[in-house]
Design a protein around this motif. Sequence first.
Motif, PDB file in Angstrom:
ATOM      1  N   HIS A   1       0.832  -1.202   0.000  1.00  0.00           N
ATOM      2  CA  HIS A   1       0.000   0.000   0.000  1.00  0.00           C
ATOM      3  C   HIS A   1       0.862   1.246   0.000  1.00  0.00           C
ATOM      4  O   HIS A   1       0.748   2.103   0.860  1.00  0.00           O
ATOM      5  CB  HIS A   1      -0.945  -0.003   1.190  1.00  0.00           C
TER       6      HIS A   1
ATOM      7  N   SER B   1      -0.483   5.352  -0.138  1.00  0.00           N
ATOM      8  CA  SER B   1      -0.908   6.246   0.929  1.00  0.00           C
ATOM      9  C   SER B   1      -0.327   5.776   2.247  1.00  0.00           C
ATOM     10  O   SER B   1      -0.148   4.593   2.484  1.00  0.00           O
ATOM     11  CB  SER B   1      -2.445   6.248   1.008  1.00  0.00           C
TER      12      SER B   1
ATOM     13  N   TYR C   1      -4.200   4.276   5.566  1.00  0.00           N
ATOM     14  CA  TYR C   1      -5.156   3.327   5.013  1.00  0.00           C
ATOM     15  C   TYR C   1      -5.563   2.342   6.096  1.00  0.00           C
ATOM     16  O   TYR C   1      -4.911   2.217   7.129  1.00  0.00           O
ATOM     17  CB  TYR C   1      -4.575   2.572   3.814  1.00  0.00           C
TER      18      TYR C   1
ATOM     19  N   CYS D   1      -3.035  -1.857   8.589  1.00  0.00           N
ATOM     20  CA  CYS D   1      -2.861  -0.419   8.447  1.00  0.00           C
ATOM     21  C   CYS D   1      -1.429  -0.070   8.831  1.00  0.00           C
ATOM     22  O   CYS D   1      -0.698  -0.924   9.338  1.00  0.00           O
ATOM     23  CB  CYS D   1      -3.883   0.352   9.272  1.00  0.00           C
TER      24      CYS D   1
END
Length: 173
Positions: A6, A9, A12, A42
């Motif tokens: 990921h 970003s 998230y 995350c």
Amino acid sequence: MASQSHNFSGNYLVLRPNEVSVLYLFRLLWDHELEKKAFVECPPEKFQENIRRKWLIFMSLSSQKMLLHAAKPLRWIGEKLEMWVNLVSLNDNVFVLFFNLLRGKVKMVDRESEAFVSFIGSLDRRVELDQNIKPGDCRYFGALAAMAAKISYENQAFVERIVRDYWKIIDRS
């Protein structure tokens, strides 16, 4: 269990409702090692031990699990409703359908036939292009795109019949 997949970003939250049991879902509210769970992903710095974040994760996972369990029954109901609408339409109306049922002459429709219409398609039966808009008109492609979007919910046989018989677009491949 943060992943480097990921990179788009730094903020998230990925939840996997299929990987959490109902029992552990309730234990989630007082568990202190949330970052080690396979069903939550995350950034490591975002794991804050506050009740608001845990409550949000709990409610999100709970609602996703409920939707997953409701998917099969809702799909079954949708298929039956769609079949009922097609039966009524093909037999002209409910009264004719029941009369044909008594006579043993009910007109049936197959899901893959060119006469089968989705529930969305049964709400608006228009399939013809606007006769006032001809190819070359600046509005032609917009009108064509709108009608194509409308029939995109239908099966392949229905779409082929509409494109061939109503829109007169011939496949030259």
